[in-house]
Every structure is written in structure tokens, then in C-alpha cells.
Design a protein around this motif. Structure first.
Motif, PDB file in Angstrom:
ATOM      1  N   TRP A  85     -11.924 103.741  75.400  1.00 56.09           N
ATOM      2  CA  TRP A  85     -12.210 102.350  75.060  1.00 56.09           C
ATOM      3  C   TRP A  85     -12.309 102.135  73.539  1.00 56.09           C
ATOM      4  O   TRP A  85     -12.506 101.035  73.078  1.00 56.09           O
ATOM      5  CB  TRP A  85     -13.527 101.919  75.719  1.00 56.09           C
ATOM      6  N   GLN A  86     -12.204 103.209  72.763  1.00 56.93           N
ATOM      7  CA  GLN A  86     -12.338 103.063  71.321  1.00 56.93           C
ATOM      8  C   GLN A  86     -11.118 102.364  70.728  1.00 56.93           C
ATOM      9  O   GLN A  86     -10.043 102.310  71.322  1.00 56.93           O
ATOM     10  CB  GLN A  86     -12.542 104.426  70.665  1.00 56.93           C
ATOM     11  N   LEU A  87     -11.298 101.855  69.518  1.00 53.60           N
ATOM     12  CA  LEU A  87     -10.293 101.023  68.861  1.00 53.60           C
ATOM     13  C   LEU A  87      -9.050 101.833  68.505  1.00 53.60           C
ATOM     14  O   LEU A  87      -9.146 102.922  67.951  1.00 53.60           O
ATOM     15  CB  LEU A  87     -10.892 100.416  67.598  1.00 53.60           C
ATOM     16  N   PRO A  88      -7.858 101.317  68.802  1.00 55.38           N
ATOM     17  CA  PRO A  88      -6.629 101.985  68.369  1.00 55.38           C
ATOM     18  C   PRO A  88      -6.424 101.803  66.871  1.00 55.38           C
ATOM     19  O   PRO A  88      -7.107 101.003  66.223  1.00 55.38           O
ATOM     20  CB  PRO A  88      -5.551 101.270  69.172  1.00 55.38           C
ATOM     21  N   ASP A  89      -5.471 102.535  66.324  1.00 57.69           N
ATOM     22  CA  ASP A  89      -5.222 102.436  64.893  1.00 57.69           C
ATOM     23  C   ASP A  89      -4.769 101.031  64.502  1.00 57.69           C
ATOM     24  O   ASP A  89      -5.145 100.521  63.457  1.00 57.69           O
ATOM     25  CB  ASP A  89      -4.184 103.472  64.463  1.00 57.69           C
ATOM     26  N   HIS A  90      -3.953 100.395  65.332  1.00 56.75           N
ATOM     27  CA  HIS A  90      -3.533  99.021  65.078  1.00 56.75           C
ATOM     28  C   HIS A  90      -4.351  98.076  65.954  1.00 56.75           C
ATOM     29  O   HIS A  90      -4.454  98.275  67.153  1.00 56.75           O
ATOM     30  CB  HIS A  90      -2.044  98.835  65.390  1.00 56.75           C
ATOM     31  N   PHE A  91      -4.910  97.047  65.336  1.00 59.04           N
ATOM     32  CA  PHE A  91      -5.644  96.053  66.118  1.00 59.04           C
ATOM     33  C   PHE A  91      -5.522  94.690  65.446  1.00 59.04           C
ATOM     34  O   PHE A  91      -5.094  94.585  64.293  1.00 59.04           O
ATOM     35  CB  PHE A  91      -7.114  96.449  66.295  1.00 59.04           C
TER      36      PHE A  91
ATOM     37  N   ARG B  23     -11.994  94.030  71.776  1.00 57.59           N
ATOM     38  CA  ARG B  23     -11.789  93.359  73.056  1.00 57.59           C
ATOM     39  C   ARG B  23     -10.459  93.725  73.692  1.00 57.59           C
ATOM     40  O   ARG B  23     -10.023  93.108  74.657  1.00 57.59           O
ATOM     41  CB  ARG B  23     -11.864  91.849  72.865  1.00 57.59           C
ATOM     42  N   GLY B  24      -9.780  94.741  73.128  1.00 51.80           N
ATOM     43  CA  GLY B  24      -8.481  95.132  73.650  1.00 51.80           C
ATOM     44  C   GLY B  24      -8.588  95.772  75.029  1.00 51.80           C
ATOM     45  O   GLY B  24      -9.590  96.393  75.375  1.00 51.80           O
TER      46      GLY B  24
ATOM     47  N   PHE C 233     -12.967  90.228  65.162  1.00 50.60           N
ATOM     48  CA  PHE C 233     -13.969  89.628  64.275  1.00 50.60           C
ATOM     49  C   PHE C 233     -14.019  88.106  64.332  1.00 50.60           C
ATOM     50  O   PHE C 233     -15.038  87.508  63.996  1.00 50.60           O
ATOM     51  CB  PHE C 233     -13.697  90.025  62.821  1.00 50.60           C
ATOM     52  N   GLY C 234     -12.910  87.466  64.684  1.00 49.23           N
ATOM     53  CA  GLY C 234     -12.787  86.027  64.496  1.00 49.23           C
ATOM     54  C   GLY C 234     -13.426  85.202  65.599  1.00 49.23           C
ATOM     55  O   GLY C 234     -13.967  85.712  66.579  1.00 49.23           O
ATOM     56  N   SER C 235     -13.365  83.900  65.401  1.00 50.95           N
ATOM     57  CA  SER C 235     -13.853  82.946  66.395  1.00 50.95           C
ATOM     58  C   SER C 235     -12.865  81.792  66.468  1.00 50.95           C
ATOM     59  O   SER C 235     -12.190  81.469  65.494  1.00 50.95           O
ATOM     60  CB  SER C 235     -15.241  82.419  66.028  1.00 50.95           C
ATOM     61  N   THR C 236     -12.764  81.195  67.643  1.00 48.05           N
ATOM     62  CA  THR C 236     -11.931  80.008  67.815  1.00 48.05           C
ATOM     63  C   THR C 236     -12.714  78.966  68.588  1.00 48.05           C
ATOM     64  O   THR C 236     -13.594  79.291  69.392  1.00 48.05           O
ATOM     65  CB  THR C 236     -10.639  80.329  68.593  1.00 48.05           C
ATOM     66  N   SER C 237     -12.398  77.711  68.325  1.00 49.72           N
ATOM     67  CA  SER C 237     -13.059  76.613  69.020  1.00 49.72           C
ATOM     68  C   SER C 237     -12.111  75.427  69.043  1.00 49.72           C
ATOM     69  O   SER C 237     -11.130  75.383  68.277  1.00 49.72           O
ATOM     70  CB  SER C 237     -14.359  76.224  68.305  1.00 49.72           C
ATOM     71  N   PRO C 238     -12.360  74.443  69.896  1.00 46.69           N
ATOM     72  CA  PRO C 238     -11.526  73.228  69.870  1.00 46.69           C
ATOM     73  C   PRO C 238     -11.494  72.573  68.489  1.00 46.69           C
ATOM     74  O   PRO C 238     -10.501  71.929  68.134  1.00 46.69           O
ATOM     75  CB  PRO C 238     -12.199  72.334  70.922  1.00 46.69           C
ATOM     76  N   ARG C 239     -12.541  72.755  67.713  1.00 54.95           N
ATOM     77  CA  ARG C 239     -12.573  72.170  66.371  1.00 54.95           C
ATOM     78  C   ARG C 239     -11.480  72.763  65.487  1.00 54.95           C
ATOM     79  O   ARG C 239     -10.909  72.069  64.634  1.00 54.95           O
ATOM     80  CB  ARG C 239     -13.951  72.409  65.750  1.00 54.95           C
ATOM     81  N   ASP C 240     -11.177  74.056  65.672  1.00 49.51           N
ATOM     82  CA  ASP C 240     -10.108  74.679  64.898  1.00 49.51           C
ATOM     83  C   ASP C 240      -8.775  73.985  65.131  1.00 49.51           C
ATOM     84  O   ASP C 240      -7.939  73.904  64.230  1.00 49.51           O
ATOM     85  CB  ASP C 240      -9.981  76.158  65.267  1.00 49.51           C
ATOM     86  N   HIS C 241      -8.559  73.480  66.343  1.00 56.64           N
ATOM     87  CA  HIS C 241      -7.290  72.846  66.679  1.00 56.64           C
ATOM     88  C   HIS C 241      -7.163  71.461  66.053  1.00 56.64           C
ATOM     89  O   HIS C 241      -6.086  70.852  66.099  1.00 56.64           O
ATOM     90  CB  HIS C 241      -7.147  72.747  68.202  1.00 56.64           C
TER      91      HIS C 241
END
Length: 527
Positions: free
Chosen positions: A255-261, A240-241, A267-275
Motif C-alpha cells: 500500500w506504500q506510495l509508488p515512485d510516480h504519484f 489514495r492510489g 495533497f490537494g483538495s477540490t470543491s464545487p467552488r473550484d469549478h
């Protein structure tokens, strides 16, 4: 399972040891009794079948001895949870994490598919086994590897071949290195080594926040991963960079992935529940280990709901076992979020999920120490039950058997073992926090002081007989080193039995005096 992890690199710990530590918290609505056992090579299965996923795996015929802290009940498999081997490799598995839906679409989890119908039926479909999971990982990896890197490679190979039915993080360490492995979908994985001068904090979230592809596919100094990870990410448009790659990097497409990402973004996910459930725990651990920073003002860089709290960082002071034990039993002390505190409001004091919760089955901190003989190198600091009301005690891992007080935990309540005694203390003390706090504090101090003294004495006894490998005649009376270590473990267990029983007696008395139906007047005068 729900859990909290803290990892301490060898230059960040006060003893120069690598330390991996994790709470193992039962799922909501149940409590899993724990036990401490040693697994001999002859007891290790050669043909392994998972209880939950039914996957069958043939294992090598050369396992070593190892000690683990599994569940008492086998209804969900072995669930070794935390262990250390006679080769001084340690593991803790697993930290339940979550990956995003794009990853799960590209590489689905490998779940058990039950048989449909009966053999001979026209529509009969045989069972399809699932992959490996928390139940299996330590049993399949720990007794066969000599280093943490070898453990990462073996686990990675198993994930690629059999897949997994859940998303997890796994810690593997030796005396020099700590590696943290995160599963990515059904068959992919990444691993990052904890820098020697850093600690890492991980709640139930995908945590690694930086990954170097060039190192993972090159020297592998700090990163390892699935063989096809780059193609997996590029082929399924997971990056998503914005504008991170360029023609100057020699890539086929911009658009391909750089060496550092950042794996959290990919890969991850976030939600209000995480907070509520996750990020406050990482915030509090780092607040404790880097206290001079601003954590509490409106201008604070990181707050309990920050999604970008670093995976690892350098502590202000070297980290001790006491720091680890405190943090993994903590409940936001000295903040408005402490459920036992007086700061804040009734709402704020129950806003976030504490690290030390009622559902904790055990905390195990595995310390691999470089300055002692190999035979005595691995110490497992173990506590049972809610860490708020107890403390960890040291036990050597390189033994043929473990003390009955920690080994023979019963499925139902009994004061004959440490697990249930600690849980009884917690149930009583929780309702009488201020009345019992002094007694629990004194108990914690006594156990830790005795434990450190016992370890120093035992190390000296083993070293005096020579730096020898496990199983050789180490003691001057001809006993092997493992016997000296087992004797020390029994002494620690005896001390725990005595002091924990006294603590139970004290909190029962103090709690009884503060029951709601208490009445001071007796039926006769006492002179």
C-alpha cells in the motif's frame, strides 16, 4: 492572494527565454496599490522580522541588488510579489493554493499565537511567532541565490526550519530552468521543473499533477522535495492510489506510495467552488495555446469544470509576451462566459471568475533571455491595474533605481503615477466597453511596439560595448551598463506617461458622451 500564473519553458517561448508571469489580485473588498522599486544591498535587512507572523530571521551579509513590485502600503509587510536580481534569477511569490484536511492534520500550518495575559501574571503565555509566508519569501530568498535550483533549496530549507502559515506556490527561474514550488502543510514542500518545451498554467489550486520520487531523491533533474516526504506520506496514509505498488517494486508493503504519484490526489483538495473560481482559468489558457483541440463541444476532453486539466503541456506554437499579456488579462473572449461578450446568456456570461478581474494590482512577466549580455538579460514586463484595460511594458531589472512614474505610487488616487491612472481608465472604460475598446486596443498596440523596439535598441547598445557583468563600464562613454538600462527604463516610463494620459483623456470624453443623463440639445445654436 488570488492570482493566476503561466510559466513558459525556454524552448516553448519565441525568443528562447524562460518566462514566468503572474497576476497579483487583491483580496475581495480591497485594492492594493503597487510600485516598482530597486533594492540595493545596503538596504536589504540583516535581521528580518515578519509583519504578519512576527518570525525573526537573521540573513546573510552578502545580498545582491534586485528589483521588485511590492505593495505601496506596508501594513502586511514587504510583499515583494515579483522580482529579478542582478544575478539573473527571477521569482514570483505567491500563488495561493489549498491542501486537504489530512495534510493539515499531519503537518499543521505554523500560525502566530498571540501572547496571553501580561508578564508576571500566573497564566501569562508569551507570543509564539508564526512561519514565513507571501509577505516574506522573495526578500528571504532572491538576493542570496545564483540559480533557480539554489533558490528552491534555500526556500525549502526555510520552510522546513520555520514553517509557513499559508499554502502557496512559488516560482523561481533562471535563464535555463523554471521551478515551481508548492508548500505541503506547515513544513513540507514539493518542486517540479517546467519541461523546456512546455508551458504550465496554474490558478489558485495545487497544480502539480505528476511527481517522481526516484528523481527527487536521486538526480533531481525535474523534481525536488522535503527530505522526509516519502515517510510523511506513508506515515500519515496520504496516498489514495489503488494497487499502484507491488512486491516487484521492492517496497516493504503493497500500500506504500509508488515512485510516480499525482500530488493533486495525495495533497490537494477540490470543491464545487473550484469549478467556478479556478479550473475555468486553466481551461481558457490552454484553450488559447492549443486551439486545434476540442474545448467546447459536449465531447470535449477538458471543460471549465475539469479537475484533471494538465499542469503543463507543449503549445501548438511558440508563446510570445503578447500571448502571456493577453491571457493574464483575459475574460473568456469568444466564449459564452465573457462578461463583456454577446454569446451565451446573462447567467453564462457571469458564471466563472475571469482571469482579468477588477482586483488585479499588477501583472509581471519576467523574461530571462539567453542571447543578450548578462547585464541586460532580465526584463520585467509590468502592467498595473486590471489587465483588461491596459498592457505590459518592458523594464530592465538590473538597475540602481526605477522611474518615478512607476515607483512613487501614492496610497490614494493621483494621475501623477501609472497605477492610479490605469485604474481610473478601467473604471470608466468598464461601463463603456464598446465605446472605448478601439482606443484601448490602439494604446495596447502602441505600447507593445514601442517596448519591443526600445528593448532591441538597448540590447544592441549594451552588446556593442561588450558582454560585461553588471556594474562594469559597458558604454563607450564610460557609463556602466546599469546606467544604459536605467535610461531605457526612463524612456519607457515617459512614453507610458504620455500615452496613458492621452488614453485617460479619450475614455473620459467617450464615457461622458454616453452618460445616462446625456442630452443633445444645447442652449444656443452652433453655426
Amino acid at each position: 492572494m488570488s492570482c493566476t500564473t503561466i510559466l513558459i519553458g525556454k524552448e516553448a517561448s519565441n525568443t528562447g527565454a524562460t518566462i514566468i508571469a503572474r497576476d497579483d489580485d487583491s483580496g475581495s473588498g480591497r485594492y492594493d496599490p503597487k510600485r516598482f522599486v530597486a533594492v540595493r544591498p545596503e538596504d536589504q535587512p540583516r535581521h528580518y522580522v515578519s509583519v504578519l507572523s512576527h518570525v525573526a530571521i537573521d540573513l546573510p551579509d552578502d545580498p545582491c541588488r534586485y528589483s521588485i513590485v511590492p505593495n505601496v502600503l506596508n501594513n502586511r509587510g514587504i510583499l515583494a510579489e515579483a522580482g529579478a536580481s542582478e544575478r539573473n534569477v527571477a521569482m514570483s511569490a505567491t500563488e495561493t493554493i489549498a491542501v486537504n484536511e489530512r495534510v493539515l492534520a499531519a503537518d499543521p500550518l505554523v500560525e502566530l499565537v498571540p501572547a496571553h495575559g501580561q508578564p508576571g501574571d500566573d497564566d501569562y503565555k508569551p507570543e509564539v511567532p508564526g512561519g514565513i509566508g507571501e509577505e516574506d519569501i522573495i526578500t528571504l530568498v532572491l538576493p542570496y541565490v545564483h540559480t533557480a535550483r539554489e533558490g528552491v533549496a534555500r526556500l525549502g530549507g526555510l520552510l522546513e526550519r520555520y514553517g509557513t502559515y499559508e499554502s502557496n506556490g512559488v516560482i523561481i527561474s533562471d535563464v535555463d530552468e523554471i521551478w515551481y514550488v508548492e508548500t505541503i502543510g506547515g513544513h513540507h514542500w514539493i518542486a517540479r521543473r517546467v519541461p523546456d518545451d512546455c508551458y504550465a498554467t496554474i490558478p489558485n489550486q495545487l497544480g502539480i499533477d505528476d511527481f517522481d520520487m526516484s528523481d527527487a531523491f536521486g538526480a533531481q533533474r525535474y523534481f525536488m522535495c522535503s527530505a522526509d516526504l516519502r515517510e510523511f506520506i506513508d506515515g500519515h496514509h496520504l496516498d489514495r492510489g489503488m494497487g499502484q505498488a507491488s512486491a516487484a517494486e521492492g517496497r516493504i508493503a503493497p500500500w506504500q506510495l509508488p515512485d510516480h504519484f499525482n500530488p493533486r490526489t495525495v495533497f490537494g483538495s477540490t470543491s464545487p467552488r473550484d469549478h467556478i473560481y479556478n479550473t475555468p482559468r486553466a481551461w481558457y489558457m490552454q484553450r488559447h495555446l492549443n486551439p486545434s483541440e476540442d474545448w467546447d463541444s459536449p465531447a470535449a476532453r477538458y471543460t471549465p469544470s475539469s479537475d484533471d486539466i494538465p499542469w503543463c503541456r507543449v503549445p501548438e506554437n511558440k508563446v510570445t509576451i503578447e500571448d502571456v499579456d493577453f491571457l493574464l488579462g483575459s475574460h473568456f473572449e469568444d466564449t459564452p462566459y465573457d462578461p463583456y461578450g454577446t454569446l451565451g446568456t446573462p447567467e453564462s456570461r457571469h458564471r466563472y471568475r475571469p482571469i482579468g478581474v477588477n482586483r488585479t494590482g499588477h501583472m509581471v512577466a519576467i523574461e530571462l533571455r539567453p542571447d543578450v549580455p548578462d547585464a541586460a538579460r532580465a526584463v520585467m514586463w509590468i502592467s498595473y491595474g486590471s489587465g483588461v484595460f491596459t498592457t505590459a511594458a518592458p523594464f530592465y531589472a538590473n538597475v540602481d533605481d526605477t522611474p518615478a512614474y512607476l515607483r512613487d505610487t501614492t496610497p490614494t488616487v493621483s494621475t501623477d503615477n501609472l497605477y492610479w491612472t490605469n485604474r481610473l481608465i478601467a473604471v470608466i472604460a468598464d461601463a463603456h466597453w464598446y465605446e472605448t475598446a478601439n482606443a484601448i486596443g490602439a494604446y495596447v498596440e502602441q505600447v507593445r511596439a514601442y517596448g519591443h523596439r526600445l528593448v532591441e535598441q538597448t540590447d544592441t547598445a549594451v552588446a556593442a560595448a561588450g558582454d560585461v557583468a553588471a556594474g562594469d563600464a559597458a558604454a563607450t562613454d564610460g557609463r556602466p551598463a546599469t546606467a544604459l538600462l536605467a535610461e531605457a527604463n526612463e524612456r519607457m516610463a515617459d512614453f507610458l506617461r504620455e500615452r496613458t494620459s492621452k488614453l485617460l483623456d479619450r475614455v473620459v470624453y467617450d464615457g461622458s458622451n454616453h452618460m445616462n443623463n446625456a442630452f443633445a440639445m444645447s442652449d444656443r445654436w452652433v453655426a
